[in-house]
Design a protein around this motif. Structure first.
Motif, PDB file in Angstrom:
ATOM      1  N   ARG A 172       0.843  -1.180   0.000  1.00  0.00           N
ATOM      2  CA  ARG A 172       0.000   0.000   0.000  1.00  0.00           C
ATOM      3  C   ARG A 172       0.894   1.252   0.000  1.00  0.00           C
ATOM      4  NH1 ARG A 172      -2.649  -3.299  -1.779  1.00  0.00           N
ATOM      5  NH2 ARG A 172      -4.617  -4.173  -1.013  1.00  0.00           N
ATOM      6  N   LEU A 173       0.289   2.394  -0.313  1.00  0.00           N
ATOM      7  CA  LEU A 173       1.069   3.618  -0.458  1.00  0.00           C
ATOM      8  C   LEU A 173       1.874   3.930   0.803  1.00  0.00           C
ATOM      9  CD1 LEU A 173       1.873   6.052  -2.140  1.00  0.00           C
ATOM     10  CD2 LEU A 173      -0.262   7.176  -1.438  1.00  0.00           C
ATOM     11  N   ALA A 174       1.294   3.708   1.952  1.00  0.00           N
ATOM     12  CA  ALA A 174       2.011   3.961   3.210  1.00  0.00           C
ATOM     13  C   ALA A 174       3.260   3.090   3.317  1.00  0.00           C
ATOM     14  CB  ALA A 174       1.089   3.707   4.399  1.00  0.00           C
ATOM     15  N   ASP A 175       3.187   1.867   2.807  1.00  0.00           N
ATOM     16  CA  ASP A 175       4.351   0.980   2.813  1.00  0.00           C
ATOM     17  C   ASP A 175       5.470   1.544   1.945  1.00  0.00           C
ATOM     18  OD1 ASP A 175       3.013  -0.976   4.390  1.00  0.00           O
ATOM     19  OD2 ASP A 175       2.033  -1.744   2.592  1.00  0.00           O
ATOM     20  N   SER A 176       5.112   2.020   0.757  1.00  0.00           N
ATOM     21  CA  SER A 176       6.120   2.551  -0.164  1.00  0.00           C
ATOM     22  C   SER A 176       6.762   3.822   0.371  1.00  0.00           C
ATOM     23  CB  SER A 176       5.498   2.809  -1.539  1.00  0.00           C
ATOM     24  OG  SER A 176       5.153   1.586  -2.157  1.00  0.00           O
ATOM     25  N   LEU A 177       5.958   4.672   1.004  1.00  0.00           N
ATOM     26  CA  LEU A 177       6.524   5.889   1.582  1.00  0.00           C
ATOM     27  C   LEU A 177       7.467   5.541   2.735  1.00  0.00           C
ATOM     28  CD1 LEU A 177       3.327   8.148   1.518  1.00  0.00           C
ATOM     29  CD2 LEU A 177       5.308   8.250  -0.019  1.00  0.00           C
ATOM     30  N   TYR A 178       7.122   4.530   3.498  1.00  0.00           N
ATOM     31  CA  TYR A 178       8.010   4.040   4.562  1.00  0.00           C
ATOM     32  C   TYR A 178       9.299   3.495   3.956  1.00  0.00           C
ATOM     33  CZ  TYR A 178       9.682   1.227   8.499  1.00  0.00           C
ATOM     34  OH  TYR A 178      10.455   0.675   9.494  1.00  0.00           O
ATOM     35  N   PHE A 179       9.157   2.736   2.870  1.00  0.00           N
ATOM     36  CA  PHE A 179      10.313   2.186   2.156  1.00  0.00           C
ATOM     37  C   PHE A 179      11.244   3.313   1.727  1.00  0.00           C
ATOM     38  CE2 PHE A 179      12.666   0.636  -1.445  1.00  0.00           C
ATOM     39  CZ  PHE A 179      12.844  -0.721  -1.248  1.00  0.00           C
ATOM     40  N   VAL A 180      10.680   4.352   1.131  1.00  0.00           N
ATOM     41  CA  VAL A 180      11.484   5.494   0.674  1.00  0.00           C
ATOM     42  C   VAL A 180      12.227   6.137   1.846  1.00  0.00           C
ATOM     43  CG1 VAL A 180      11.356   7.834  -0.279  1.00  0.00           C
ATOM     44  CG2 VAL A 180      10.144   5.966  -1.395  1.00  0.00           C
ATOM     45  N   ASP A 181      11.562   6.239   2.987  1.00  0.00           N
ATOM     46  CA  ASP A 181      12.217   6.813   4.162  1.00  0.00           C
ATOM     47  C   ASP A 181      13.474   6.033   4.551  1.00  0.00           C
ATOM     48  OD1 ASP A 181      10.336   8.815   4.408  1.00  0.00           O
ATOM     49  OD2 ASP A 181       9.164   7.793   5.965  1.00  0.00           O
ATOM     50  N   GLN A 182      13.446   4.723   4.325  1.00  0.00           N
ATOM     51  CA  GLN A 182      14.570   3.872   4.715  1.00  0.00           C
ATOM     52  C   GLN A 182      15.733   3.929   3.723  1.00  0.00           C
ATOM     53  OE1 GLN A 182      13.906   2.748   7.815  1.00  0.00           O
ATOM     54  NE2 GLN A 182      11.947   3.737   7.368  1.00  0.00           N
ATOM     55  N   ILE A 183      15.456   4.243   2.461  1.00  0.00           N
ATOM     56  CA  ILE A 183      16.529   4.200   1.449  1.00  0.00           C
ATOM     57  C   ILE A 183      16.924   5.573   0.907  1.00  0.00           C
ATOM     58  CG2 ILE A 183      15.740   1.910   0.719  1.00  0.00           C
ATOM     59  CD1 ILE A 183      14.822   3.316  -1.950  1.00  0.00           C
ATOM     60  N   ARG A 184      16.192   6.619   1.255  1.00  0.00           N
ATOM     61  CA  ARG A 184      16.367   7.916   0.608  1.00  0.00           C
ATOM     62  C   ARG A 184      17.749   8.534   0.788  1.00  0.00           C
ATOM     63  NH1 ARG A 184      12.092  11.184   4.554  1.00  0.00           N
ATOM     64  NH2 ARG A 184      13.345  11.056   6.478  1.00  0.00           N
ATOM     65  N   ASP A 185      18.450   8.169   1.837  1.00  0.00           N
ATOM     66  CA  ASP A 185      19.798   8.696   2.034  1.00  0.00           C
ATOM     67  C   ASP A 185      20.877   7.764   1.495  1.00  0.00           C
ATOM     68  OD1 ASP A 185      18.971  11.097   3.355  1.00  0.00           O
ATOM     69  OD2 ASP A 185      18.588   9.903   5.168  1.00  0.00           O
ATOM     70  N   GLU A 186      20.444   6.666   0.880  1.00  0.00           N
ATOM     71  CA  GLU A 186      21.379   5.678   0.342  1.00  0.00           C
ATOM     72  C   GLU A 186      21.434   5.708  -1.181  1.00  0.00           C
ATOM     73  OE1 GLU A 186      23.245   3.880   2.430  1.00  0.00           O
ATOM     74  OE2 GLU A 186      22.237   4.948   4.063  1.00  0.00           O
ATOM     75  N   VAL A 187      20.484   6.372  -1.824  1.00  0.00           N
ATOM     76  CA  VAL A 187      20.403   6.357  -3.287  1.00  0.00           C
ATOM     77  C   VAL A 187      20.465   7.774  -3.857  1.00  0.00           C
ATOM     78  CG1 VAL A 187      19.085   4.204  -3.309  1.00  0.00           C
ATOM     79  CG2 VAL A 187      17.865   6.396  -3.272  1.00  0.00           C
ATOM     80  N   SER A 188      20.851   7.856  -5.129  1.00  0.00           N
ATOM     81  CA  SER A 188      20.956   9.154  -5.801  1.00  0.00           C
ATOM     82  C   SER A 188      19.590   9.705  -6.177  1.00  0.00           C
ATOM     83  CB  SER A 188      21.804   9.033  -7.076  1.00  0.00           C
ATOM     84  OG  SER A 188      23.039   8.425  -6.826  1.00  0.00           O
ATOM     85  N   TYR A 189      18.670   8.801  -6.470  1.00  0.00           N
ATOM     86  CA  TYR A 189      17.321   9.240  -6.822  1.00  0.00           C
ATOM     87  C   TYR A 189      16.325   8.115  -6.618  1.00  0.00           C
ATOM     88  CZ  TYR A 189      17.907   6.908 -11.427  1.00  0.00           C
ATOM     89  OH  TYR A 189      18.106   5.994 -12.445  1.00  0.00           O
ATOM     90  N   VAL A 190      15.056   8.503  -6.486  1.00  0.00           N
ATOM     91  CA  VAL A 190      13.924   7.580  -6.452  1.00  0.00           C
ATOM     92  C   VAL A 190      13.088   7.859  -7.690  1.00  0.00           C
ATOM     93  CG1 VAL A 190      11.781   6.973  -5.271  1.00  0.00           C
ATOM     94  CG2 VAL A 190      13.867   7.370  -3.940  1.00  0.00           C
ATOM     95  N   HIS A 191      12.719   6.811  -8.401  1.00  0.00           N
ATOM     96  CA  HIS A 191      12.001   6.914  -9.668  1.00  0.00           C
ATOM     97  C   HIS A 191      10.669   6.199  -9.513  1.00  0.00           C
ATOM     98  CE1 HIS A 191      12.171   5.988 -14.305  1.00  0.00           C
ATOM     99  NE2 HIS A 191      11.120   6.708 -13.968  1.00  0.00           N
ATOM    100  N   THR A 192       9.574   6.944  -9.497  1.00  0.00           N
ATOM    101  CA  THR A 192       8.252   6.322  -9.383  1.00  0.00           C
ATOM    102  C   THR A 192       7.864   5.667 -10.700  1.00  0.00           C
ATOM    103  OG1 THR A 192       7.187   8.411  -9.987  1.00  0.00           O
ATOM    104  CG2 THR A 192       7.465   7.960  -7.635  1.00  0.00           C
ATOM    105  N   SER A 193       7.114   4.593 -10.622  1.00  0.00           N
ATOM    106  CA  SER A 193       6.599   3.925 -11.818  1.00  0.00           C
ATOM    107  C   SER A 193       5.082   4.055 -11.814  1.00  0.00           C
ATOM    108  CB  SER A 193       7.002   2.449 -11.837  1.00  0.00           C
ATOM    109  OG  SER A 193       6.527   1.813 -13.004  1.00  0.00           O
ATOM    110  N   MET A 194       4.567   4.965 -12.644  1.00  0.00           N
ATOM    111  CA  MET A 194       3.132   5.206 -12.723  1.00  0.00           C
ATOM    112  C   MET A 194       2.753   5.561 -14.158  1.00  0.00           C
ATOM    113  SD  MET A 194       2.180   7.427  -9.314  1.00  0.00           S
ATOM    114  CE  MET A 194       3.218   8.844  -9.717  1.00  0.00           C
TER     115      MET A 194
END
Length: 394
Positions: free
Chosen positions: A238-260
């Motif tokens: 669910r969307l809340a899961d993905s936002l939580y996921f982003v919180d965990q990796i956002r300082d480890e990656v150069s960018y986040v790319h949504t697929s929509m």
């Protein structure tokens, strides 16, 4: 008119883009049977290079068990490096940056594609879509550890081939997503369990790739992560899961790319949530990492709207099939000539490989805006699109 997306952009690690337009990864199905690059692929990329600030290739599998379809790129062996170097050189035209998307298909493969081997995944659970999906075999701990190594080795090869970065394909229901999803991951060991446990695999892959970058890259090298915001099956992400996921990796990656399929999309599962998903991701990435927005961006106004909605970079896919010179035309004030439809008769001229033409006119017909199509174009603001892993039977 002075468009914001024509301005340059600098990633936190120092990689500089000449503009904020990105060509998103699209499957060509044009590689040789073993994943080696063909001349048709090189020509396809070359015809679209030079305009966007960055181009992300279609997926390349990191190991033999990760192949998802015929004609798929591979970065699983050193023998692939020379061909991939041809792609990287073609993409670098006029300063465009080149990123290699890497993945493992997991259960989104077939025994036929894998030459007799059963597909693998986090657990022995068949995909809901398409309905006739094969039941995969659950990976052993040793196999999981090897795949994590494979991602690091794939990154080494991407560096050797001259790419400027890699993007982990954690979207469209492939293996990285399969491990995070409560639908496909029903393990009880360290690779499964609760939401944090289901993130273990993705975090280990990111660490493996970062280690390879640190060891082999001679300068700044991008690490992107593509994510599907939601699954529609139950249980599912669910969307809340993905936002939580982003919180965990956002300082480890150069960018986040949504697929929509549309940058305007709101939650598919919670119709009371009317805040665009792009804006919700932006609230979590701002101050931490770069956000790529995507989905039905066709005209300059769409690109500006996506930037205003929270994206730092604008990714376009189908529109670059229809109009390889999109950026150049906008830059010289020639917007009136931009093609937002495509004639099947023009696909050779547009350097679209013949195999790619077949699936664009069949499986992807509903998203391509063919001039010969009498059906009304589908709107992906409230539904999954075919390129997101939701496959409709024709």
């Amino acid at each position: 008119m002075a468009y914001q997306f024509l301005n340059g952009f600098k990633f936190d690690n120092g990689v500089q883009l000449k503009n904020r337009v990105v060509m998103s990864p699209m499957t060509t199905m044009t590689s040789f049977y073993n994943g080696m690059v063909t001349t048709d692929e090189v020509n396809y990329y070359a015809s679209r290079a030079g305009g966007p600030g960055m181009i992300i290739t279609g997926v390349a599998n990191v190991s033999a068990s990760g192949k998802g379809f015929e004609g798929e790129l591979s970065v699983a062996e050193d023998a692939m490096i020379p061909g991939l170097a041809r792609v990287a050189r073609a993409l670098h035209k006029n300063g465009t940056k080149a990123v290699l998307q890497i993945f493992h298909a997991g259960r989104k493969s077939t025994t036929k594609v894998l030459r007799g081997d059963q597909p693998v995944s986090a657990s022995a659970v068949a995909a809901v879509y398409p309905p006739d999906s094969e039941t995969p075999r659950a990976l052993t701990n040793e196999e999981i550890e090897q795949i994590i190594v494979d991602f690091g080795e794939a990154t080494r090869r991407a560096i050797a081939a001259g790419f400027d970065g890699v993007e982990l394909h954690g979207a469209n229901t492939y293996l990285l997503q399969q491990f995070f999803s409560p639908n496909s991951n029903q393990r009880t060991d360290k690779w499964g369990g609760d939401r944090d446990g289901r993130m273990t695999f993705a975090k280990a892959v990111i660490a493996s790739v970062k280690a390879a970058i640190s060891k082999y890259a001679q300068g700044p090298f991008l690490l992107g992560y593509r994510i599907s915001p939601e699954e529609i099956e139950t249980p599912g992400i669910r969307l809340a899961d993905s936002l939580y996921f982003v919180d965990q990796i956002r300082d480890e990656v150069s960018y986040v790319h949504t697929s929509m399929g549309s940058y305007k999309r709101t939650s598919l599962n919670d119709k009371t949530d009317t805040t665009p998903i792009l804006a919700q991701f932006a609230a979590h990435t701002k101050g931490h990492t770069t956000l790529l927005g995507i989905g039905s961006v066709e005209q300059p106004a769409d690109a500006e709207a996506a930037l205003a909605g929270g994206a730092d970079l604008i990714a376009m896919g189908r529109e670059f099939l229809r109009e390889p010179q999109w950026v150049q035309k906008v830059a010289r004030g020639d917007e009136a000539s931009i093609r937002t439809q495509i004639s099947p008769a023009d696909m050779d001229e547009l350097s679209i490989p013949s195999v790619m033409q077949v699936y664009l006119t069949t499986s992807f017909k509903s998203v391509m805006h063919f001039t010969t199509d009498t059906d009304k174009a589908e709107n992906y603001t409230e539904q999954l699109a075919p390129m997101e892993g939701f496959e409709k039977k024709l």
